[in-house]
Design an enzyme around this catalytic site. Structure first.
Site, PDB file in Angstrom:
ATOM      1  N   ASN A  10       0.845  -1.198   0.000  1.00 47.10           N
ATOM      2  CA  ASN A  10       0.000   0.000   0.000  1.00 47.10           C
ATOM      3  C   ASN A  10       0.882   1.250   0.000  1.00 47.10           C
ATOM      4  O   ASN A  10       1.514   1.568   1.013  1.00 47.10           O
ATOM      5  CB  ASN A  10      -0.909  -0.034   1.231  1.00 47.10           C
ATOM      6  CG  ASN A  10      -1.889   1.115   1.250  1.00 47.10           C
ATOM      7  OD1 ASN A  10      -1.581   2.194   0.801  1.00 47.10           O
ATOM      8  ND2 ASN A  10      -3.069   0.869   1.803  1.00 47.10           N
ATOM      9  N   ASP A  68      -1.184  -4.112   9.925  1.00 45.50           N
ATOM     10  CA  ASP A  68      -2.546  -4.315   9.483  1.00 45.50           C
ATOM     11  C   ASP A  68      -3.407  -3.300  10.215  1.00 45.50           C
ATOM     12  O   ASP A  68      -3.198  -3.037  11.399  1.00 45.50           O
ATOM     13  CB  ASP A  68      -3.021  -5.738   9.786  1.00 45.50           C
ATOM     14  CG  ASP A  68      -4.198  -6.123   8.896  1.00 45.50           C
ATOM     15  OD1 ASP A  68      -4.017  -6.171   7.670  1.00 45.50           O
ATOM     16  OD2 ASP A  68      -5.305  -6.358   9.418  1.00 45.50           O
ATOM     17  N   PHE A 148      -6.300   9.028   2.558  1.00 45.27           N
ATOM     18  CA  PHE A 148      -6.663   7.870   1.741  1.00 45.27           C
ATOM     19  C   PHE A 148      -7.678   7.015   2.496  1.00 45.27           C
ATOM     20  O   PHE A 148      -8.008   7.297   3.654  1.00 45.27           O
ATOM     21  CB  PHE A 148      -5.425   7.044   1.363  1.00 45.27           C
ATOM     22  CG  PHE A 148      -4.799   6.298   2.505  1.00 45.27           C
ATOM     23  CD1 PHE A 148      -3.978   6.947   3.413  1.00 45.27           C
ATOM     24  CD2 PHE A 148      -5.021   4.935   2.681  1.00 45.27           C
ATOM     25  CE1 PHE A 148      -3.393   6.265   4.472  1.00 45.27           C
ATOM     26  CE2 PHE A 148      -4.436   4.230   3.740  1.00 45.27           C
ATOM     27  CZ  PHE A 148      -3.621   4.908   4.633  1.00 45.27           C
ATOM     28  N   TYR A 150     -10.541   5.447   4.332  1.00 46.00           N
ATOM     29  CA  TYR A 150     -11.727   5.959   5.018  1.00 46.00           C
ATOM     30  C   TYR A 150     -11.510   7.357   5.615  1.00 46.00           C
ATOM     31  O   TYR A 150     -12.358   7.838   6.370  1.00 46.00           O
ATOM     32  CB  TYR A 150     -12.121   5.005   6.141  1.00 46.00           C
ATOM     33  CG  TYR A 150     -12.591   3.625   5.719  1.00 46.00           C
ATOM     34  CD1 TYR A 150     -13.943   3.288   5.749  1.00 46.00           C
ATOM     35  CD2 TYR A 150     -11.690   2.644   5.321  1.00 46.00           C
ATOM     36  CE1 TYR A 150     -14.385   2.014   5.395  1.00 46.00           C
ATOM     37  CE2 TYR A 150     -12.124   1.367   4.966  1.00 46.00           C
ATOM     38  CZ  TYR A 150     -13.465   1.064   5.002  1.00 46.00           C
ATOM     39  OH  TYR A 150     -13.898  -0.202   4.653  1.00 46.00           O
ATOM     40  N   LYS A 171      -2.292  14.601  11.223  1.00 42.35           N
ATOM     41  CA  LYS A 171      -2.839  13.230  11.224  1.00 42.35           C
ATOM     42  C   LYS A 171      -1.796  12.247  11.774  1.00 42.35           C
ATOM     43  O   LYS A 171      -2.101  11.442  12.645  1.00 42.35           O
ATOM     44  CB  LYS A 171      -3.269  12.803   9.805  1.00 42.35           C
ATOM     45  CG  LYS A 171      -3.785  11.361   9.792  1.00 42.35           C
ATOM     46  CD  LYS A 171      -4.040  10.751   8.424  1.00 42.35           C
ATOM     47  CE  LYS A 171      -4.314   9.258   8.578  1.00 42.35           C
ATOM     48  NZ  LYS A 171      -4.363   8.505   7.330  1.00 42.35           N
ATOM     49  N   HIS A 176      -3.747   6.245  14.508  1.00 42.70           N
ATOM     50  CA  HIS A 176      -3.487   4.836  14.817  1.00 42.70           C
ATOM     51  C   HIS A 176      -2.091   4.428  14.345  1.00 42.70           C
ATOM     52  O   HIS A 176      -1.305   3.879  15.092  1.00 42.70           O
ATOM     53  CB  HIS A 176      -4.575   3.995  14.118  1.00 42.70           C
ATOM     54  CG  HIS A 176      -4.857   4.445  12.708  1.00 42.70           C
ATOM     55  ND1 HIS A 176      -5.276   5.718  12.407  1.00 42.70           N
ATOM     56  CD2 HIS A 176      -4.706   3.816  11.513  1.00 42.70           C
ATOM     57  CE1 HIS A 176      -5.407   5.841  11.098  1.00 42.70           C
ATOM     58  NE2 HIS A 176      -5.048   4.703  10.529  1.00 42.70           N
TER      59      HIS A 176
HETATM   60  P1  ITT Z   1      -0.988  -4.116   2.987  1.00 40.68           P
HETATM   61  O1  ITT Z   1      -0.230  -4.452   1.758  1.00 40.68           O
HETATM   62  O2  ITT Z   1      -0.154  -3.437   4.030  1.00 40.68           O
HETATM   63  O3  ITT Z   1      -1.774  -5.276   3.548  1.00 40.68           O
HETATM   64  P2  ITT Z   1      -3.645  -3.008   2.550  1.00 40.68           P
HETATM   65  O4  ITT Z   1      -4.128  -1.803   1.822  1.00 40.68           O
HETATM   66  O5  ITT Z   1      -4.156  -4.370   2.136  1.00 40.68           O
HETATM   67  O6  ITT Z   1      -2.057  -2.984   2.527  1.00 40.68           O
HETATM   68  P3  ITT Z   1      -4.875  -3.438   5.159  1.00 40.68           P
HETATM   69  O7  ITT Z   1      -5.128  -4.868   4.867  1.00 40.68           O
HETATM   70  O8  ITT Z   1      -4.248  -3.080   6.478  1.00 40.68           O
HETATM   71  O9  ITT Z   1      -3.942  -2.750   4.073  1.00 40.68           O
HETATM   72  O10 ITT Z   1      -6.251  -2.668   4.956  1.00 40.68           O
HETATM   73  C1  ITT Z   1      -6.458  -1.505   5.554  1.00 40.68           C
HETATM   74  C2  ITT Z   1      -7.730  -0.868   5.073  1.00 40.68           C
HETATM   75  O11 ITT Z   1      -7.943   0.257   5.911  1.00 40.68           O
HETATM   76  C3  ITT Z   1      -7.662  -0.311   3.651  1.00 40.68           C
HETATM   77  O12 ITT Z   1      -8.963  -0.284   3.121  1.00 40.68           O
HETATM   78  C4  ITT Z   1      -7.197   1.111   3.848  1.00 40.68           C
HETATM   79  O13 ITT Z   1      -7.648   1.979   2.838  1.00 40.68           O
HETATM   80  C5  ITT Z   1      -7.810   1.459   5.202  1.00 40.68           C
HETATM   81  N1  ITT Z   1      -6.900   2.326   5.951  1.00 40.68           N
HETATM   82  C6  ITT Z   1      -5.698   1.942   6.472  1.00 40.68           C
HETATM   83  N2  ITT Z   1      -5.116   2.990   7.062  1.00 40.68           N
HETATM   84  C7  ITT Z   1      -5.957   4.038   6.923  1.00 40.68           C
HETATM   85  C8  ITT Z   1      -5.887   5.387   7.303  1.00 40.68           C
HETATM   86  O14 ITT Z   1      -4.830   5.882   7.940  1.00 40.68           O
HETATM   87  N3  ITT Z   1      -6.906   6.173   6.997  1.00 40.68           N
HETATM   88  C9  ITT Z   1      -7.984   5.703   6.336  1.00 40.68           C
HETATM   89  N4  ITT Z   1      -8.115   4.442   5.920  1.00 40.68           N
HETATM   90  C10 ITT Z   1      -7.101   3.607   6.217  1.00 40.68           C
END
Ligand code: ITT
Length: 191
Positions: A10, A68, A148, A150, A171, A176
């Protein structure tokens, strides 16, 4: 430790962690030639974080960390939680995910939610985990277009603006991810 492998595909996560740790060289999966999809098939955020770090560490013989992240909404019994990335389906669309969440919250008085990030580090064969949480509420509709995922519908406690309307450094300071990465850094600095 000057160079760290962040086991994620990501680019938004990589960007934010780079902003948080400007003194470190963060390498992503792409940088180490890993273009495959890393499995995340456990039932928990902690389990998925560890699964991603273990997979990359074992397959590429490197120390690394992964993370995650899940959005847990109180009135939806903690959903989307571990399903945050693909809440509205396998296409992993942020727009569709937000729209579904807003629909599922229609008519609910309680809009409390929290973002939870679990960082899993594998260093010299040992596993470590660090957690960061930020509490907030789900906005009635999208607010702002920064950030990005949510971000446009998450208002952190103590603010009247969403993460998407917030300066990126602000932010990172309260998020988190920012909180979990701070714990990771404190651990690395203590070695
Ligand atoms: P990895 O390769 O690290 O797994 P990923 O995009 O699959 O990347 P996750 O499985 O952790 O990541 O999914 C996280 C979800 O939460 C994904 O839909 C993100 O857009 C959302 N998300 C994660 N961090 C966020 C943030 O800081 N603000 C808003 N949405 C977030």
């Amino acid at each position: 430790m000057k160079e760290v492998i962040f086991a994620t595909s990501n680019p938004n996560k990589v960007r934010e962690v780079n902003e948080m740790l400007p003194h470190l060289s963060i390498k992503s999966l792409k940088d180490i030639g890993c273009m495959e999809e890393v499995p995340e098939t456990t039932a928990t955020i902690h389990g998925n974080a560890l699964q991603k770090a273990r997979y990359v560490s074992e397959k590429y013989k490197v120390d690394c960390f992964s993370e995650d992240t899940g959005l847990e909404v109180e009135a939806l019994n903690g959903e989307p939680g571990v399903d945050t990335a693909h809440y509205a389906g396998p296409q992993r669309s942020a727009e569709a995910n937000m729209a579904l969440l807003l629909t599922n919250l229609e008519g609910k008085g309680n809009r409390k939610a929290r973002f939870r990030t679990v960082v899993a580090l594998i260093l010299n064969g040992k596993e470590h985990q660090f957690e960061g949480v930020v509490n907030g509420t789900i906005a009635p509709q999208k607010m702002g277009d920064g950030g990005f995922g949510y971000d446009p519908i998450f208002i952190p406690d103590g603010y009247h603006i969403s993460f998407a309307e917030m300066d990126k450094y602000e932010k990172n300071k309260i998020s988190h991810r920012g909180r979990a990465i701070k714990k990771l850094m404190q651990f690395l600095n203590s070695l």
